[in-house]
Design a protein around this motif. Structure first.
Motif, PDB file in Angstrom:
ATOM      1  N   VAL A 144       7.220  -4.527  -1.230  1.00 26.68           N
ATOM      2  CA  VAL A 144       7.432  -5.243   0.029  1.00 26.68           C
ATOM      3  C   VAL A 144       6.742  -4.551   1.200  1.00 26.68           C
ATOM      4  N   ALA A 145       6.652  -3.221   1.145  1.00 25.91           N
ATOM      5  CA  ALA A 145       6.066  -2.471   2.262  1.00 25.91           C
ATOM      6  C   ALA A 145       4.661  -2.961   2.607  1.00 25.91           C
ATOM      7  N   MET A 146       3.917  -3.420   1.614  1.00 25.25           N
ATOM      8  CA  MET A 146       2.527  -3.782   1.845  1.00 25.25           C
ATOM      9  C   MET A 146       2.383  -5.053   2.681  1.00 25.25           C
ATOM     10  N   HIS A 147       3.459  -5.842   2.773  1.00 22.43           N
ATOM     11  CA  HIS A 147       3.410  -7.066   3.587  1.00 22.43           C
ATOM     12  C   HIS A 147       3.088  -6.740   5.040  1.00 22.43           C
ATOM     13  N   SER A 148       3.612  -5.612   5.503  1.00 19.77           N
ATOM     14  CA  SER A 148       3.402  -5.266   6.911  1.00 19.77           C
ATOM     15  C   SER A 148       2.312  -4.211   7.077  1.00 19.77           C
TER      16      SER A 148
END
Lengths: 288, 288
Positions: A144-148
């Motif tokens: 999920v971290a890569m979304h931002s």
């Protein structure tokens, strides 16, 4: 240049290892090599924006005392030609081309950050070619971290001087900032024959690839990783959401050792380079 | 006997270290000591039901190559006199009495399982006395797993021969079972001067203490641990619910390195003794 047998200059310090070049399908790739011969080499895959000059010499020298070490600039990075792909799968394809051109038929991988995404991809794709895998400061596909990630990069690039580097690589503690500042100094020890800095087109492609690693459908089954894997993560690596992703990697990869260092950000092994060298060498020499 | 200066027999194998005794307030305590002199000793605190004979000689010998190692039977365990307390706090009190009687004014701790509960308690209580802490296969106070500890023990005790030991210490994989079986063999290498097995009264008290560690109100603030800590956990330690408790320990203790080994149960360091020795010695020698 044509495909060549890998040459290991007789140097004991990474700062003195000359940049070498190998041509693959008309593209010239930059690499450096050094280290003790006779055992399986480790190929090092670099982080977002990083070049041959972004490997901590304490780490490269420490690994090179016990094995051949090869650092490479992937397509469009540093002094390498070609175009940086906007996805990890094509970066993995290019890494295999370089490794194959260097006449390596079995090696270990050290993948840091986006280099860890590539290393995970390579591990599943080519168990014949890659023996053991070290993953540092990285995350599984779908993290999920890569979304931002684009927002994180924009913020890091908004700082002056070394603050952007510290923002990503250190925690907010004085101790962590001091140790990462010292690591930055080590990256500057090499005075001559330095790599070109990575250009904006390559950085944009990498940002796209990093983001897609989080947002594209998950296609990489980590339970198919057959190699022994060493996972090294920082306690507070905001870029990789290390507290959850380190557990995900550890639970999904069948034969993985997980090591988490305290009070550390994305630059986890820059902060504890001696401990990392000890643990990585033991893993590469002995763990099965 | 009265308080005495610690004596280190000149043996290189734990199997050859004679059992020694020290008297504290009328109670005779059994211990063994060996190892390289001149640096800070490490005192080893044993697991549930375990005695001096339950330390893997690979581990004790590996640590002893670089430091003095002292193993102790706490109150009512093995050849030690006294009564086993039914709570961790009193076990910690007794450990301090033994360590102080041995004229140790600074040492490291290796706490395994319930020995890890004691080590956590000692770390917070006596930062002056304990320099660095290694926690293996253990859990923080309040760990939910301990609620069902009596049932787990009942099940383990229902098996014949070595199956009960394997049930707790290994996973269900062939590899894990084979490695733990090998460790069991190493525990039997010592032929003479063995410890008495721990009696049922002591075991019942330990079961109560272990269960209370999970059910009593949490009084130990791990954020007050000032020492560097090395946490070593098995991927599938059902006794300690290692997947969640290892993260809890790592997040709550300010300066902790977390290492998780794959495909391993409660006997995590019996399964990878050489890797543990390497990592523990590096931690004790260098980590700050």
């Amino acid at each position: 240049m044509n495909a060549q047998t890998l040459n290991y200059p007789e140097v004991s310090n990474y700062a003195d290892a000359p940049t070498q070049y190998i041509e693959v399908e008309g593209v010239s790739y930059a690499y450096r090599s050094l280290g003790k011969q006779s055992v399986i080499p480790v190929v090092c895959l670099q982080h977002f924006t990083g070049t041959l000059d972004n490997w901590d010499p304490i780490i490269i020298n420490g690994l090179a005392k016990e094995r051949p070490v090869i650092t490479i600039d992937n397509s469009g990075i540093g002094n390498s030609g070609g175009t940086t792909p906007d996805n990890v799968q094509d970066m993995a394809r290019d890494a295999i081309r370089i490794i194959t051109a260097l006449d390596i038929n079995k090696c270990d991988l050290l993948g840091f950050s986006i280099g860890g995404f590539i290393a995970q991809t390579l591990a599943v794709a080519r168990p014949d070619l890659f023996r053991k895998i070290i993953l540092v400061g990285t995350a599984p596909q779908g993290a999920v971290a890569m979304h931002s990630f684009p927002q994180l990069v924009e913020k890091a690039f908004s700082f002056d001087g070394t603050e952007g580097f510290l923002y990503i690589f250190a925690t907010k503690s004085e101790k962590s900032r001091a140790k990462i500042t010292a690591a930055l100094g080590r990256l500057m020890e090499r005075k001559n024959d330095r790599d070109k800095e990575t250009g904006m087109a390559a950085i944009q492609a990498q940002i796209k690839a990093l983001t897609r690693w989080g947002t594209d459908p998950v296609t990489l089954n980590l339970d198919k990783v057959r190699q022994p894997v060493l996972i090294v993560q920082g306690s507070n690596d905001e870029m990789m959401h290390s507290r959850t992703t380190s557990q995900q990697l550890f639970e999904q990869i069948p034969n993985a050792v997980l090591i988490c260092y305290p009070d550390s950000g994305h630059g986890v092994f820059f902060q504890y380079p001696e401990m990392f060298v000890e643990q990585a060498n033991f893993f590469l020499n002995h763990f099965e």
